[in-house]
Design an enzyme around this catalytic site. Structure first.
Site, PDB file in Angstrom:
ATOM      1  N   GLU A  75       0.952  -1.250  -0.057  1.00 29.55           N
ATOM      2  CA  GLU A  75      -0.151  -0.025   0.089  1.00 29.55           C
ATOM      3  C   GLU A  75       0.878   1.166   0.055  1.00 29.55           C
ATOM      4  O   GLU A  75       0.489   2.295   0.413  1.00 29.55           O
ATOM      5  CB  GLU A  75      -0.928  -0.110   1.445  1.00 29.55           C
ATOM      6  N   HIS A 102      -2.950   1.950   8.460  1.00 28.38           N
ATOM      7  CA  HIS A 102      -3.902   1.071   7.937  1.00 28.38           C
ATOM      8  C   HIS A 102      -4.106  -0.249   8.720  1.00 28.38           C
ATOM      9  O   HIS A 102      -3.247  -0.829   8.766  1.00 28.38           O
ATOM     10  CB  HIS A 102      -3.557   0.897   6.424  1.00 28.38           C
ATOM     11  N   HIS A 148      -7.513  -3.341   9.599  1.00 27.94           N
ATOM     12  CA  HIS A 148      -8.837  -3.864   9.271  1.00 27.94           C
ATOM     13  C   HIS A 148      -9.730  -4.070  10.437  1.00 27.94           C
ATOM     14  O   HIS A 148      -9.687  -5.372  11.053  1.00 27.94           O
ATOM     15  CB  HIS A 148      -8.530  -5.432   8.676  1.00 27.94           C
TER      16      HIS A 148
END
Ligand code: 13P
Ligand code: ZN
Length: 273
Positions: A123, A146, A148
């Site tokens: 990413e 980042h 989840h």
């Protein structure tokens, strides 16, 4: 770890924060296998003379980041586990120096022989695009996280909440702190293939709308002054999502805060908006 790194107090502080965050992400259950990635803009924190870049391996970038030319960044490695990052951050991350023209980067924290299975996160395009915009805006935010978060990802699996307005109405309604700390709500990016320039551009397009960007059915990107600040914004919104699901699982429909209550919070904590 390289000697110059060990003696740099500002950089070692950042690395310590990253290790702490990686542990939180793993404990939260948001970091299955290699899920998530972290970066931090170290520009201005590294004074050592590293001018001979020839000794460091160089890699091309798919597009240029002219504003980042000459800048330094801490970046986690692709395929690395958060739980390993927590124990040994510099084995699972690296420091890069972006070339002056912003089209290449050198990995300066590892020896060549340790590079055969190491590359920065897939990413990287999104991380660098965000850092470039933050710099252009003179933003105090240097960290990009980042992850989840299960509950937020779960919400974006529900058609009704694939509308940003509906999603934020629910999240703000579940707990007063949501609007206090994430006053612009989540900026929702519809599903796009991860690790691409396309998702990086779509994320960048929403950065002026919120400090927390939600990738539908995937995860969140948050910016903050440090990595724990970025984490807090995701954590607060996740708590709201958790409360929503707890009430639903108990067989009830959550009432939520009323519009008046939300407006009252907005007025008190964000009178500028
Ligand atoms: P990396 O292992 O490349 O950082 O990817 C993890 C991830 O979450 C992709 O979106
Ligand atoms: Zn991801």
């Amino acid at each position: 770890m390289k000697e110059w790194l060990k003696s740099n107090k500002k950089v070692t502080r950042v690395i310590k924060d990253v290790a702490e965050l990686a542990n939180y992400l793993w404990q939260r259950g948001w970091a299955e296998r290699n899920a998530g990635n972290i970066s931090y803009n170290l520009s201005g924190m590294i004074q050592e003379d590293l001018s001979n870049m020839d000794e460091y391996p160089v890699f091309g970038l798919d597009r240029g980041y002219p504003e980042l030319g000459g800048g330094y960044f801490f970046v986690t490695g692709t395929g690395k586990r958060m739980r390993d990052l927590a124990r040994n951050p510099m084995k699972n991350a690296c420091i890069i120096k972006v070339s002056d023209d912003g089209r290449h980067y050198h990995i300066i924290s590892r020896n060549k022989k340790n590079l055969y299975d190491f590359r920065p996160t897939s990413e990287l395009p999104t991380h660098l695009a965000i850092h470039e915009q933050l710099k252009l805006n003179d933003s105090p935010n240097r960290a990009v996280v980042h992850t989840h978060p299960n509950e937020l990802v779960a919400l974006t699996q529900i058609k009704e909440f694939q509308q940003e307005k509906e999603l934020n109405r629910i999240l703000w309604g579940m707990h007063p702190e949501a609007i206090v700390f994430v006053p612009n709500g989540l900026a929702l990016v519809p599903y796009i293939l991860p690790g691409t320039e396309t998702i990086a551009q779509a994320t960048l397009d929403r950065l002026s709308d919120s400090e927390v960007i939600m990738w539908e059915k995937h995860g969140t990107f948050a910016v903050g002054e440090d990595v724990l600040d970025a984490f807090d914004k995701i954590d607060i919104m996740s708590k709201s999502a958790r409360i929503f699901f707890m009430v639903r699982q108990a067989g009830y429909v959550p009432e939520g805060l009323t519009d008046e209550q939300i407006n009252e919070l907005k007025k008190k904590f964000h009178p500028e908006n």
